[in-house]
Enzyme design. Structure first.
Site, PDB file in Angstrom:
ATOM      1  N   ASP A 148       0.808  -1.214   0.000  1.00 54.00           N
ATOM      2  CA  ASP A 148       0.000   0.000   0.000  1.00 54.00           C
ATOM      3  C   ASP A 148       0.840   1.263   0.000  1.00 54.00           C
ATOM      4  O   ASP A 148       0.299   2.364  -0.056  1.00 54.00           O
ATOM      5  CB  ASP A 148      -0.898   0.062   1.237  1.00 54.00           C
ATOM      6  CG  ASP A 148      -2.140  -0.788   1.052  1.00 54.00           C
ATOM      7  OD1 ASP A 148      -2.666  -1.247   2.056  1.00 54.00           O
ATOM      8  OD2 ASP A 148      -2.551  -0.977  -0.104  1.00 54.00           O
TER       9      ASP A 148
ATOM     10  N   ASP B 131       0.978   8.732  -6.844  1.00 51.84           N
ATOM     11  CA  ASP B 131      -0.044   8.973  -5.817  1.00 51.84           C
ATOM     12  C   ASP B 131       0.222  10.295  -5.112  1.00 51.84           C
ATOM     13  O   ASP B 131      -0.680  11.095  -4.848  1.00 51.84           O
ATOM     14  CB  ASP B 131       0.005   7.890  -4.727  1.00 51.84           C
ATOM     15  CG  ASP B 131      -0.298   6.507  -5.264  1.00 51.84           C
ATOM     16  OD1 ASP B 131       0.586   5.660  -5.177  1.00 51.84           O
ATOM     17  OD2 ASP B 131      -1.406   6.315  -5.773  1.00 51.84           O
TER      18      ASP B 131
ATOM     19  N   GLU C  43      -6.527   9.431   1.084  1.00 53.14           N
ATOM     20  CA  GLU C  43      -5.960   8.116   1.353  1.00 53.14           C
ATOM     21  C   GLU C  43      -4.438   8.190   1.488  1.00 53.14           C
ATOM     22  O   GLU C  43      -3.829   7.350   2.133  1.00 53.14           O
ATOM     23  CB  GLU C  43      -6.331   7.148   0.218  1.00 53.14           C
ATOM     24  CG  GLU C  43      -5.981   5.729   0.557  1.00 53.14           C
ATOM     25  CD  GLU C  43      -6.218   4.728  -0.567  1.00 53.14           C
ATOM     26  OE1 GLU C  43      -7.375   4.586  -0.997  1.00 53.14           O
ATOM     27  OE2 GLU C  43      -5.252   4.091  -0.992  1.00 53.14           O
ATOM     28  N   GLU C  44      -3.846   9.203   0.905  1.00 51.68           N
ATOM     29  CA  GLU C  44      -2.385   9.331   0.947  1.00 51.68           C
ATOM     30  C   GLU C  44      -1.860  10.003   2.211  1.00 51.68           C
ATOM     31  O   GLU C  44      -0.648  10.040   2.420  1.00 51.68           O
ATOM     32  CB  GLU C  44      -1.886  10.105  -0.278  1.00 51.68           C
ATOM     33  CG  GLU C  44      -2.204   9.446  -1.601  1.00 51.68           C
ATOM     34  CD  GLU C  44      -1.686   8.017  -1.693  1.00 51.68           C
ATOM     35  OE1 GLU C  44      -0.685   7.686  -1.019  1.00 51.68           O
ATOM     36  OE2 GLU C  44      -2.308   7.220  -2.410  1.00 51.68           O
TER      37      GLU C  44
ATOM     38  N   ASP D  88      -9.435   9.527  -2.803  1.00 55.11           N
ATOM     39  CA  ASP D  88      -8.320   8.656  -3.167  1.00 55.11           C
ATOM     40  C   ASP D  88      -7.792   9.267  -4.465  1.00 55.11           C
ATOM     41  O   ASP D  88      -8.396   9.103  -5.529  1.00 55.11           O
ATOM     42  CB  ASP D  88      -8.806   7.215  -3.382  1.00 55.11           C
ATOM     43  CG  ASP D  88      -7.650   6.298  -3.755  1.00 55.11           C
ATOM     44  OD1 ASP D  88      -6.527   6.796  -3.960  1.00 55.11           O
ATOM     45  OD2 ASP D  88      -7.869   5.079  -3.860  1.00 55.11           O
TER      46      ASP D  88
ATOM     47  N   LEU E 136      -5.335   8.796  -6.596  1.00 57.20           N
ATOM     48  CA  LEU E 136      -4.994   7.983  -7.769  1.00 57.20           C
ATOM     49  C   LEU E 136      -5.074   6.511  -7.403  1.00 57.20           C
ATOM     50  O   LEU E 136      -4.101   5.909  -6.958  1.00 57.20           O
ATOM     51  CB  LEU E 136      -3.595   8.335  -8.285  1.00 57.20           C
ATOM     52  CG  LEU E 136      -3.266   7.757  -9.665  1.00 57.20           C
ATOM     53  CD1 LEU E 136      -4.210   8.296 -10.733  1.00 57.20           C
ATOM     54  CD2 LEU E 136      -1.829   8.055 -10.052  1.00 57.20           C
ATOM     55  N   ASP E 137      -6.267   5.968  -7.593  1.00 58.69           N
ATOM     56  CA  ASP E 137      -6.452   4.546  -7.269  1.00 58.69           C
ATOM     57  C   ASP E 137      -5.954   3.678  -8.430  1.00 58.69           C
ATOM     58  O   ASP E 137      -6.087   4.040  -9.594  1.00 58.69           O
ATOM     59  CB  ASP E 137      -7.933   4.242  -7.013  1.00 58.69           C
ATOM     60  CG  ASP E 137      -8.107   2.819  -6.523  1.00 58.69           C
ATOM     61  OD1 ASP E 137      -7.931   2.612  -5.312  1.00 58.69           O
ATOM     62  OD2 ASP E 137      -8.367   1.927  -7.347  1.00 58.69           O
TER      63      ASP E 137
ATOM     64  N   GLU F 206     -13.223   5.252  -0.781  1.00 54.61           N
ATOM     65  CA  GLU F 206     -13.611   4.467  -1.957  1.00 54.61           C
ATOM     66  C   GLU F 206     -15.052   3.966  -1.878  1.00 54.61           C
ATOM     67  O   GLU F 206     -15.862   4.222  -2.771  1.00 54.61           O
ATOM     68  CB  GLU F 206     -12.645   3.269  -2.103  1.00 54.61           C
ATOM     69  CG  GLU F 206     -11.242   3.725  -2.465  1.00 54.61           C
ATOM     70  CD  GLU F 206     -10.145   2.724  -2.124  1.00 54.61           C
ATOM     71  OE1 GLU F 206     -10.312   1.949  -1.163  1.00 54.61           O
ATOM     72  OE2 GLU F 206      -9.106   2.723  -2.811  1.00 54.61           O
TER      73      GLU F 206
HETATM   74  O1  LIG Z   1      -5.374  -7.270  -4.665  1.00 55.10           O
HETATM   75  P1  LIG Z   1      -6.852  -7.172  -4.797  1.00 55.10           P
HETATM   76  O2  LIG Z   1      -7.568  -7.710  -3.616  1.00 55.10           O
HETATM   77  O3  LIG Z   1      -7.340  -7.782  -6.089  1.00 55.10           O
HETATM   78  O4  LIG Z   1      -7.193  -5.621  -4.798  1.00 55.10           O
HETATM   79  C1  LIG Z   1      -7.242  -4.837  -5.966  1.00 55.10           C
HETATM   80  C2  LIG Z   1      -7.808  -3.508  -5.644  1.00 55.10           C
HETATM   81  O5  LIG Z   1      -6.850  -2.766  -4.950  1.00 55.10           O
HETATM   82  C3  LIG Z   1      -6.695  -1.487  -5.535  1.00 55.10           C
HETATM   83  O6  LIG Z   1      -5.576  -1.505  -6.366  1.00 55.10           O
HETATM   84  C4  LIG Z   1      -6.545  -0.468  -4.459  1.00 55.10           C
HETATM   85  O7  LIG Z   1      -5.510  -0.917  -3.598  1.00 55.10           O
HETATM   86  P2  LIG Z   1      -4.280  -0.001  -3.215  1.00 55.10           P
HETATM   87  O8  LIG Z   1      -4.889   1.137  -2.462  1.00 55.10           O
HETATM   88  O9  LIG Z   1      -3.387  -0.884  -2.418  1.00 55.10           O
HETATM   89  O10 LIG Z   1      -3.682   0.424  -4.547  1.00 55.10           O
HETATM   90  C5  LIG Z   1      -7.923  -1.323  -6.396  1.00 55.10           C
HETATM   91  O11 LIG Z   1      -7.744  -0.438  -7.473  1.00 55.10           O
HETATM   92  C6  LIG Z   1      -8.183  -2.723  -6.859  1.00 55.10           C
HETATM   93  O12 LIG Z   1      -9.526  -2.891  -7.158  1.00 55.10           O
END
Ligand SMILES: O=P(O)(O)OC[C@H]1O[C@](O)(COP(=O)(O)O)[C@@H](O)[C@@H]1O
Length: 415
Positions: free
Chosen positions: A141, A147, A170-171, A189, A191-192, A352
């Site tokens: 994460d 980000d 989130e950052e 968030d 930049l997801d 989110e």
């Molecule tokens: O590893 P998983 O459980 O498939 O999670 C994927 C999900 O995590 C995300 O990347 C967000 O997670 P991060 O905040 O760790 O980037 C989403 O965009 C995506 O839908």
């Protein structure tokens, strides 16, 4: 016969590009306090003349919904800001229009950033290529450079709007108090999906907007910043996401329907292309990281096993789609129906789950943690994580009928 030897000189375009710097080193653009809703509307009126040169017809959804065909007349083109300011049906108030003006500007900068050839050097310059450490996230994460830059871009735009009391991102470990008299609270968030960025997979910005709670004004800044940011999703006055993909889509709701606007690169405007989006009541697609199948509870396994065999309430075999980028998976689900999910405690309620649940509800669908309505959950921690299920009403009801759908095992996956 000898081939002619012609020397071709390629002349670079006269509009030379300055070396890109992210964020661009421009003081306050759009300038703070120079805009009223009227000046924004006056200065940003797109016309069909400057769109038609591309030989495509915009606003096909507008045409379809009005039952006419052919090209769209100039006066049918609506920008996000015109729509927000009331010309398209929404009346959200000048403060929110000004805030949206800044938000769309920030997202255009992020769109340029994620598409830039200079992304990798950005990481090196900042010495952040492995991601910075943060209490808000660790391990996979950990924030990546993009980000962080996206976060700075949004913060700067929110500050310039003069309309935001507090931003929770989130950052950031804690919310940032911006100005005492700002009427709004923004959660975001920035930049997801950025872990996908090196492979040019779609990413997105997610945001939610609440009103500042005046009854907390007397509290110390840190305390009121936190409590304002921990509002229930039912308090949202607006929410949205921006998808950075083959098109840049700004999808939003002010509480009266969900509407999507597509960035027209020729004018820099977000044009209303999907008014009053309705998620189909039933889709034929499920979206989940099914490599986790053996960590799922029985209910979820049974549901997926059932629909993929076409033995569910809808007697057709479902298809799987999973981009692993929440905004992209959600956007597809909104358009085509079905259900997108992350059944483990991974996605964040505040940044989110709440904004996307607001949007899916406004489009006629449902957002749940597998048991309860997301918007009714009282956040107790800023970075609180939970299982998230979003989608078509009938698919969601069928999924929830299996009861046991929340993944309790969360070992911390490598990728
Ligand atoms: O590893 P998983 O459980 O498939 O999670 C994927 C999900 O995590 C995300 O990347 C967000 O997670 P991060 O905040 O760790 O980037 C989403 O965009 C995506 O839908």
């Amino acid at each position: 016969m000898p081939l002619p030897t012609t020397i071709i000189t390629i002349t670079p375009p006269s509009t030379s590009c300055p070396a890109p710097i992210f964020p661009p080193n421009r003081p306050h653009f759009p300038p703070r306090n120079l805009f009223t809703t009227k000046t924004i509307l006056h200065n940003h009126r797109p016309t069909m003349a400057n769109l038609s040169g591309f030989g495509f017809s915009i606003g096909s959804r507008l045409v379809a919904s009005s039952g006419t065909s052919g090209s769209v007349a100039d006066d049918e083109v609506r920008t996000l800001i015109e729509y927000a300011a009331g010309e398209g049906g929404a009346t959200v108030g000048d403060d929110l229009v000004l805030l949206f003006h800044q938000l769309q500007y920030a997202c255009k900068r992020i769109a340029a950033l994620v598409a830039s050839p200079f992304n990798s050097s950005l990481g090196k310059h900042k010495g952040l290529s492995g991601g910075g450490a943060s209490a808000a996230g660790s391990g996979r994460d950990a924030p990546k450079p993009l980000d962080i830059v996206s976060n700075e871009i949004i913060l700067s735009s929110l500050k310039n709007s003069g309309k935001v009391a507090v931003m929770a991102s989130e950052e950031d470990d804690t919310p940032i108090w911006i100005t005492d008299d700002g009427p709004f609270v923004v959660v975001t968030d920035p930049l997801d999906g950025s872990r996908n960025i090196d492979a040019s997979i779609p990413t997105g910005t997610i945001f939610g907007i609440y009103k500042r709670l005046p009854e907390l004004d007397h509290l110390p800044k840190e305390e009121k910043a936190l409590l304002n940011s921990l509002q229930k999703g039912t308090n949202l006055v607006a929410a949205g996401y921006v998808l950075y993909s083959s098109a840049t889509i700004f999808c939003t709701s002010f509480g009266s329907g969900t509407h999507a606007f597509t960035l027209d690169h020729s004018t820099g405007d977000f044009i209303l292309t999907h008014p009053s989006l309705k998620i189909p009541p039933r889709g034929q697609i499920y979206s989940v990281n099914d490599a986790r199948y053996f960590d799922w509870p029985n209910g979820l396994r049974q549901y997926i096993d059932t629909v993929r065999q076409g033995k569910g309430r809808y007697p057709k075999k479902y298809s799987a789609r999973y981009i692993c980028s929440l905004v992209a998976d959600f956007h597809r689900t909104l358009l085509y129906g079905g259900v997108t999910m992350n059944p483990r405690d991974h996605l964040r309620l505040v940044y989110e789950a709440n904004p996307l649940s607001f949007l899916v509800e406004q489009a006629g669908g449902k957002g749940s943690d597998g048991k309860s309505r997301i918007l009714s959950i009282q956040p107790v921690k800023l970075h609180q994580r939970l299982p998230l299920f979003l989608g078509s009403l009938e698919d969601m009801e069928e999924l929830e009928s299996y009861g046991d759908v929340q993944q309790k095992v969360n070992p911390g996956y490598e990728v």
